[in-house]
Design a protein around this motif. Structure first.
Motif, short mmCIF file in Angstrom:
data_model
loop_
_atom_site.label_atom_id
_atom_site.label_comp_id
_atom_site.label_asym_id
_atom_site.label_seq_id
_atom_site.Cartn_x
_atom_site.Cartn_y
_atom_site.Cartn_z
N UNK A 429 20.17 -9.82 6.70
CA UNK A 429 19.70 -10.87 7.59
C UNK A 429 18.17 -10.96 7.60
N UNK A 430 17.65 -11.29 6.44
CA UNK A 430 16.23 -11.57 6.28
C UNK A 430 16.04 -13.08 6.22
N UNK A 431 15.18 -13.61 7.07
CA UNK A 431 14.83 -15.02 7.07
C UNK A 431 13.35 -15.15 6.75
N UNK A 432 13.03 -15.97 5.78
CA UNK A 432 11.64 -16.21 5.41
C UNK A 432 11.35 -17.70 5.55
N UNK A 433 10.25 -18.02 6.22
CA UNK A 433 9.79 -19.40 6.36
C UNK A 433 8.41 -19.52 5.73
N UNK A 455 23.07 -11.87 3.88
CA UNK A 455 22.71 -12.79 4.95
C UNK A 455 21.26 -13.25 4.93
N UNK A 456 20.72 -13.46 3.73
CA UNK A 456 19.35 -13.96 3.62
C UNK A 456 19.32 -15.48 3.80
N UNK A 457 18.23 -15.95 4.37
CA UNK A 457 17.98 -17.39 4.48
C UNK A 457 16.57 -17.62 3.95
N UNK A 481 24.09 -15.40 1.16
CA UNK A 481 22.76 -16.01 1.06
C UNK A 481 22.86 -17.49 1.41
N UNK A 482 21.79 -18.01 2.01
CA UNK A 482 21.65 -19.45 2.22
C UNK A 482 20.31 -19.88 1.63
N UNK A 483 20.37 -20.74 0.60
CA UNK A 483 19.16 -21.25 -0.03
C UNK A 483 18.79 -22.59 0.61
N UNK A 484 17.55 -22.70 1.03
CA UNK A 484 17.06 -23.92 1.66
C UNK A 484 16.26 -24.70 0.62
N UNK A 485 16.84 -25.77 0.09
CA UNK A 485 16.20 -26.55 -0.96
C UNK A 485 17.00 -26.49 -2.25
N UNK A 486 16.42 -27.03 -3.31
CA UNK A 486 17.05 -27.04 -4.62
C UNK A 486 16.38 -25.98 -5.51
N UNK A 487 17.18 -25.36 -6.40
CA UNK A 487 16.65 -24.32 -7.26
C UNK A 487 17.24 -24.44 -8.65
N UNK A 488 16.49 -24.01 -9.67
CA UNK A 488 16.99 -23.98 -11.03
C UNK A 488 18.05 -22.88 -11.20
#
Length: 527
Positions: A429-433, A455-457, A481-488
């Protein structure tokens, strides 16, 4: 004395056993022994005479009444408690010859130190209580004793306890030491409550500095220091053990909570909780073992950070240095294990030791991994701004260097977490903004094994090579994991010895590839 001061003294002294009865029976006023308190007269001899008399008569309170009493080195003796009235001030003498080195040793940079203003050596049942002030006038004193480079000259610590037991410090203000503010060496059974420290103006203005000591309770303290705010070290063969710290507020031009750099003996059974860190320029939480110490059974929880450069730094190295005459040089690298850091909320500074800033930096050395380290419920806000090229930064090992963040760099290849030479790392459960996009991976692991990331965001973008990069990494799980945005790509795997990379129940959005292999990797993926 007013009623509130009586209550302050009473509650502080309940932590002292045999000293309590003496303190209630006997009071020795330094003015009765010739202390003038005019801010000019050197009152060292009068204060020391009061302390000596107090001890000779069985102990009690050595009262410093309202006034400004100038002093050099004074030594507390058995069963003596220094009681500072509300407007009492002990002022450090500006004559360097008025100070003594009460227990010489070398600091981590090789400087000869040990001078002190208020000290106790081989004493029991001693303390400092009351709302008065001890002011070392460090900046003015330093002007009379020039030093070069990393040297200290003879600048004194403000308050120092050496091989002392059953010590209580309550409510005093400790200001502007000539070096470290409050230092303990090989001391046991210590209570520190409601101490306020403000110390800037010269190098090495540590706040609370605990060396090779055991059995501490530290709570409700305010520290604003030029150097590390709360630091644990072992310059001797006696380990740090059984420490509890809670509800402290820490501000520092260096590190806020620091273990090491001097790390000859072990660090064990330390609990730090409910602390606020702000405006800290060289690390929030720093766990460092480089001289052979085993750092284990440490829990740091419920920490808030605001404007802190590099919130978490963990370093295992092989400097293997000694600091005291007669101490045997370590021959084996130590370890970092059974450490938990949880419930951390950090707003990282935009300008850090390594820029663009990163949140977490964990590194062992080849053959010696950081082991069984758990990070849980960590929220970090970062400036961002890293480039794709910076995400490929090659990090030097520097196994025997002084263990500071700025020895590496000029930046880290990950914005969230860079981990190297670790085994048994668990980050849940690491969240990075990010304030601005960062083209580096959120996570880079090099030579990591038996680890799980759950549980990373994290924010991602299509300019970055990948969200996660693994190099020579084995038996690792990515879950929820939850990815915020689009990634290659979610995970890029490199290194011929990478294998057993598992992932499950991840919310990847419109990621191009879940797993991508590069640079000769042929790992087996368990989905």
């Amino acid at each position: 004395m007013n009623n509130s001061l009586y209550l302050t003294i009473f509650f502080c002294l309940v932590a002292m056993t045999s000293a309590t009865s003496h303190a209630q029976k006997s009071m020795f006023n330094i003015s009765d022994f010739g202390a003038v308190g005019d801010g000019k007269t050197i009152d060292t001899d009068s204060i020391q005479k009061t302390i000596d008399t107090c001890t000779q008569k069985g102990g009690g309170m050595v009262r410093v009444p309202n006034g400004r009493f100038v002093t050099g080195t004074i030594l507390l003796k058995d069963n003596c408690t220094l009681q500072l009235d509300d407007q009492a001030v002990l002022l450090g003498s500006l004559n360097p010859k008025d100070y003594r080195n009460v227990d010489p040793f070398k600091d981590g940079l090789g400087a000869e130190v040990g001078f002190a203003m208020v000290a106790a050596v081989d004493a029991k049942n001693v303390g400092i209580v009351g709302r008065g002030t001890i002011n070392g006038r460090g900046k003015e004193l330093a002007a009379a004793m020039p030093f070069k480079g990393e040297g200290w000259g003879n600048r004194p610590f403000l308050v120092r306890f050496v091989r002392s037991t059953r010590v209580v410090l309550c409510d005093a203000q400790l200001l502007f030491g000539g070096a470290w503010t409050l230092n303990f060496f090989q001391s046991k059974n210590v209570t520190i409550e409601r101490i306020k420290i403000v110390s800037h103006g010269v190098p090495h203005n540590d706040g609370i500095n605990i060396d090779s000591s055991q059995g501490f309770v530290i709570k409700d303290c305010d520290v604003d220091s030029g150097d590390d705010a709360l630091v644990f070290k072992t310059t001797s063969s006696m380990p740090i053990r059984d420490i509890t710290v809670t509800n402290c507020r820490l501000k520092s031009n260096q590190g806020a909570i620091k273990f090491g750099t001097e790390s000859v003996a072990n660090f064990e059974n330390v609990r730090i909780s409910n602390c606020q860190i702000r405006d800290t320029k060289n690390g929030g939480i720093k766990l460092l073992s480089v001289d052979g110490a085993h750092l284990r059974n440490v829990i740091i929880s419920d920490i808030t950070m605001d404007n802190v450069a590099t919130p978490i730094f963990v370093r295992l190295g092989s400097r293997l240095k000694t600091f005291r005459e007669g101490e045997k040089k370590g021959e084996q690298v130590g370890s970092i294990s059974n450490v938990v850091i949880k419930n951390v909320r950090a707003k990282a500074a935009a300008k850090a030791q390594l820029t663009p800033p990163s949140g977490i930096f964990i590194t062992g050395i080849p053959g010696y991994a950081v082991g069984r380290l758990t990070l849980e419920n960590i929220d970090i806000e970062l400036a961002g701004g890293g480039t794709r090229e910076q995400g490929r930064q090659i990090m030097e090992e520097k196994p025997d260097s002084y263990p500071e963040i700025n020895r590496f760099g000029p930046w880290l290849p990950a914005f969230g977490l860079y981990a190297r030479h670790v085994k048994g790392l668990s980050v849940k459960h690491l969240t990075v903004k990010l304030a601005e996009p960062d083209m580096r991976p959120a996570l880079v692991c090099q030579d990591c094994e038996d680890s799980d990331f759950v549980g990373w965001k994290i924010p991602v973008n299509t300019i970055a090579e990948s969200s996660v990069r693994l190099e020579s990494t084995r038996r690792v799980l990515f879950r929820e994991f939850e990815l915020i945005g689009d990634a290659n790509a979610f995970i890029l795997v490199e290194g011929k010895d990478s294998r057993d990379i598992r992932f499950r129940n991840n919310r990847l959005g419109s990621v191009g590839k879940t797993i991508e292999f590069g640079k000769g990797s042929a790992g087996a993926i368990a989905r």
